[in-house]
Design a protein around this motif. Structure first.
Motif, short mmCIF file in Angstrom:
data_model
loop_
_atom_site.label_atom_id
_atom_site.label_comp_id
_atom_site.label_asym_id
_atom_site.label_seq_id
_atom_site.Cartn_x
_atom_site.Cartn_y
_atom_site.Cartn_z
N ASP A 436 97.37 -56.16 78.08
CA ASP A 436 95.91 -56.24 78.09
C ASP A 436 95.29 -55.22 77.17
O ASP A 436 94.28 -55.47 76.51
CB ASP A 436 95.39 -56.03 79.52
N ASN A 437 95.91 -54.02 77.07
CA ASN A 437 95.35 -52.98 76.22
C ASN A 437 95.34 -53.39 74.76
O ASN A 437 94.49 -52.97 73.99
CB ASN A 437 96.17 -51.69 76.36
N LYS A 438 96.28 -54.22 74.40
CA LYS A 438 96.36 -54.61 73.00
C LYS A 438 95.14 -55.42 72.57
O LYS A 438 94.90 -55.59 71.39
CB LYS A 438 97.63 -55.43 72.77
N THR A 439 94.38 -55.94 73.56
CA THR A 439 93.21 -56.76 73.20
C THR A 439 92.01 -55.91 72.82
O THR A 439 91.09 -56.40 72.20
CB THR A 439 92.81 -57.67 74.37
N LEU A 440 92.03 -54.62 73.22
CA LEU A 440 90.84 -53.81 72.98
C LEU A 440 90.50 -53.66 71.51
O LEU A 440 89.38 -53.92 71.09
CB LEU A 440 90.99 -52.45 73.66
N PRO A 441 91.44 -53.23 70.64
CA PRO A 441 91.09 -53.13 69.22
C PRO A 441 90.69 -54.47 68.64
O PRO A 441 89.79 -54.55 67.80
CB PRO A 441 92.37 -52.59 68.59
N ALA A 442 91.33 -55.53 69.10
CA ALA A 442 90.98 -56.85 68.57
C ALA A 442 89.55 -57.21 68.93
O ALA A 442 88.81 -57.77 68.13
CB ALA A 442 91.96 -57.89 69.11
N ASP A 443 89.15 -56.90 70.19
CA ASP A 443 87.78 -57.21 70.61
C ASP A 443 86.76 -56.49 69.74
O ASP A 443 85.72 -57.02 69.40
CB ASP A 443 87.58 -56.78 72.07
N GLN A 444 87.09 -55.23 69.40
CA GLN A 444 86.12 -54.42 68.67
C GLN A 444 85.91 -54.94 67.24
O GLN A 444 84.91 -54.63 66.62
CB GLN A 444 86.60 -52.97 68.67
N THR A 445 86.84 -55.68 66.71
CA THR A 445 86.68 -56.23 65.37
C THR A 445 86.56 -57.75 65.42
O THR A 445 86.65 -58.41 64.39
CB THR A 445 87.89 -55.84 64.50
N ASP A 446 86.36 -58.29 66.59
CA ASP A 446 86.27 -59.73 66.77
C ASP A 446 85.01 -60.25 66.07
O ASP A 446 83.91 -59.75 66.31
CB ASP A 446 86.21 -60.04 68.26
N PRO A 447 85.13 -61.28 65.22
CA PRO A 447 83.93 -61.81 64.55
C PRO A 447 82.90 -62.35 65.53
O PRO A 447 81.69 -62.25 65.30
CB PRO A 447 84.49 -62.91 63.64
N ILE A 448 83.34 -62.95 66.64
CA ILE A 448 82.39 -63.46 67.63
C ILE A 448 81.61 -62.31 68.26
O ILE A 448 80.40 -62.39 68.46
CB ILE A 448 83.11 -64.29 68.70
N THR A 453 76.57 -59.32 68.86
CA THR A 453 75.89 -58.02 68.80
C THR A 453 74.71 -58.07 67.84
O THR A 453 73.61 -57.59 68.14
CB THR A 453 76.87 -56.92 68.38
N SER A 454 74.93 -58.65 66.68
CA SER A 454 73.83 -58.75 65.71
C SER A 454 72.77 -59.73 66.19
O SER A 454 71.58 -59.56 65.91
CB SER A 454 74.37 -59.19 64.35
N GLU A 455 73.19 -60.76 66.92
CA GLU A 455 72.23 -61.74 67.44
C GLU A 455 71.27 -61.07 68.43
O GLU A 455 70.09 -61.41 68.49
CB GLU A 455 72.97 -62.88 68.14
N ARG A 456 71.78 -60.13 69.18
CA ARG A 456 70.93 -59.44 70.14
C ARG A 456 69.81 -58.67 69.43
O ARG A 456 68.67 -58.63 69.89
CB ARG A 456 71.77 -58.48 70.98
N GLU A 457 70.13 -58.06 68.30
CA GLU A 457 69.11 -57.38 67.51
C GLU A 457 68.08 -58.37 66.97
O GLU A 457 66.88 -58.11 66.95
CB GLU A 457 69.78 -56.62 66.35
#
Length: 572
Positions: A436-448, A453-457
């Motif tokens: 599960d930990n291996k998903t954290l870096p991937a999430d942080q660079t995930d295009p979705i 995040t930009s959509e919220r702005e």
């Protein structure tokens, strides 16, 4: 047809004139003239305007119980949408305020009249008409606007039952192919067919909107369409005067139909069908994280694409520079020579009732197009476009925000689950945790994730632009629905965790908080201060009007101050 009540009571009915007795008992005369606008309401475009006007002029409310019920429900819904206009109108009548001291009094009276006009044997009738469905819809909508949720659910469910009984909830040629029979009913009537479709889609939009707000009406289930159970076609984008019982004529070239904006609202909420389908079937939480976020991203992109190709009359330029959007908004909000009345936003389109109009200066009276539709059709149409525009952009923002917030909640829950926890004494360190930990870096660079995040702005920026672009005159016909949508989006942005907020959201915090506070005040003031099952704020007679007027004034003042301070461009 006079707009003022006759000082003497209506003539007493004969024993055979039961509906005349019903009309005498209603005493709705002081508010009948305002029905001139109702049948062409851009957000609930029914009943059929030419047909209604003929029946209205012929005073069928004296001879036709069904028409009297429809008329009463329309007045009640109109007053619930425009309570301050109702108060001004009644104050101008000799006995208006004595008969109906508060708007909620008239709304309750209209509901009583509609139900009495239907009569005790109404539900034993063999045949129900599309006008009966419209009556139930208006009664439900008026109940919703007055925070009477139990009655709202009851009448909405009834309207849906009538629509299903008449088979307007599916394409006309859908029938029992197993037995080689297609339902046709009585001789086909294009007017009634289009009205049935419009009522169905109005209820669809209302149910999907409540779903977004977390008010899941389990007793009114409307599953997404399937190949075997499709939805009906969208209403034809042709105005009422071109729809005849035996044929539908073409819309004049270059004139945008009111049904174009109506259908646009439907298309926005149709983008929710994928999510609703999964939720009704087995729940989105049963899907893998990757599939859930992909579904939410797909829904977000779909609702954004729905705004492509909108006609100019229904468009707000969300990305215009400060020299365009803000100067145009200020022109509508700031007074030119003298402070505008509460029914005039200085755009040349005053919105006031007939008695109030007669007290204005001659030049102002000449501009009132509500009661002279044949003289000023283009001005009346412009107001209808503005009302639809406010609804379209509020609905699109609410749907975008719904998708983004669901994704962010899902992402945060996934990250919390994947975060390493101290090992339990009976377990080896990080059991089942490394993967599960291996998903954290991937999430942080995930295009979705980056898109969301930009959509919220963008939502923050677009919300402020929309708030500056729609006037009180356009907000009120949308009723509590529009205020609720905007308040929900703004509240979500204001009250969210600090780590979720981008630079624009952080800088706009104060302005958004002020808008939320004003909108919550407006949302909690039912017409006439009447409370309901939903716990609406109850205030004393007269006090509710003062509170509401102050809230609208505060909203307008905050709009002006925000624009004079540079608008959202000052945050970027």
């Amino acid at each position: 047809m006079s707009s003022h009540p006759d000082p003497s009571p209506p003539p007493q009915p004969t024993p055979t004139q039961t509906t005349t007795k019903a009309y005498t008992y209603t005493r709705l005369g002081p508010y009948r003239s305002t029905l001139l606008l109702t049948p062409s309401h851009p957000l609930a475009p029914f009943p059929h305007e030419p047909t209604f006007r003929m029946s209205f002029t012929a005073r069928e409310d004296r001879t036709n119980r069904s028409f009297l019920a429809l008329l009463a429900s329309m007045i009640g819904c109109l007053v619930a949408s425009f309570p301050r206009s109702a108060r001004l109108h009644l104050k101008a009548q000799q006995h208006g305020m004595h008969m109906y001291p508060k708007a909620i009094t008239l709304i309750d009276r209209c509901r009583t009249v509609a139900l009495e006009a239907r009569g005790p044997l109404f539900y034993s009738r063999d045949e129900i008409t599309v006008y009966d469905a419209a009556t139930s819809y208006f009664l439900g909508l008026a109940a919703a606007y007055t925070v009477q949720w139990k009655m709202c659910r009851r009448f909405t469910a009834e309207s849906m039952a009538f629509i299903r009984e008449l088979c307007y909830h599916k394409p006309r040629d859908m029938g029992s192919s197993m037995f080689g029979v297609t339902y046709r009913g009585p001789s086909f009537n294009h007017v009634e067919d289009q009205l049935g479709k419009r009522i169905f889609w109005c209820m669809f939009v209302g149910l999907r909107s409540m779903y977004q707000l977390g008010t899941h009406q389990s007793d009114i289930v409307l599953p997404p369409p399937t190949p075997s159970e499709p939805y009906p076609e969208f209403p034809v984008e042709v105005d009422d005067q071109y729809i005849l019982p035996h044929q539908i004529l073409g819309q004049p070239e270059g004139v945008v139909s009111l049904l174009t904006g109506f259908n646009q609202g439907i298309k926005i909420y149709m983008t929710m069908n994928g999510l609703v389908s999964v939720e009704l079937s087995y729940g989105i939480s049963t899907l893998a994280f990757h599939d859930q976020k992909a579904m939410l991203d797909e829904a977000l992109q779909a609702v954004k694409q729905m705004m492509d190709g909108l006609p100019r009359e229904l468009t707000i330029d969300l990305n215009a520079g400060p020299g365009n959007t803000q100067s145009h908004a200020l022109a509508n909000l700031l007074p030119a020579q003298q402070p505008p009345s509460i029914y005039d936003d200085n755009s040349g389109l005053p919105f006031c009732s007939l008695p109030y109009q007669s007290m204005q200066a001659p030049q102002q009276s000449a501009n009132d197009f509500r009661h002279a539709p044949s003289s000023h059709p283009e001005r009346r149409r412009l107001l209808q476009y503005e009302i639809q525009k406010a609804n379209i952009y509020a609905s699109q923002l609410a749907t975008r925000s719904y998708n983004v917030e669901r994704y962010l909640n899902l992402r945060d829950a996934h990250r919390e689950h994947a975060r390493p926890h101290p090992p339990q004494p009976s377990q080896p360190p990080f059991q089942n945790g490394d993967a599960d930990n291996k998903t954290l870096p991937a999430d942080q660079t995930d295009p979705i994730d980056a898109i969301m995040t930009s959509e919220r702005e963008l939502i923050v920026q677009h919300l402020l632009t929309v708030l500056m672009s729609i006037s009180q005159r356009s907000m009120e016909p949308n009723g509590a629905s529009l205020i609720n949508k905007i308040r929900q989006v703004a509240s979500t942005l204001v009250n969210d965790a600090p780590e979720r907020k981008g630079p624009v959201a952080v800088k706009a915090q104060e302005s958004l908080s002020k808008f939320v506070e004003i909108l919550m005040r407006l949302e909690r003031i039912p017409p006439g201060g009447g409370g309901g099952e939903g716990g609406g704020q109850v205030v004393g007679q007269g006090e509710d009007e003062e509170v509401e007027l102050r809230s609208w004034a505060d909203l307008r003042e905050h709009q002006v101050r925000f624009l004079q301070g540079g608008g959202f461009m000052g945050y970027t």
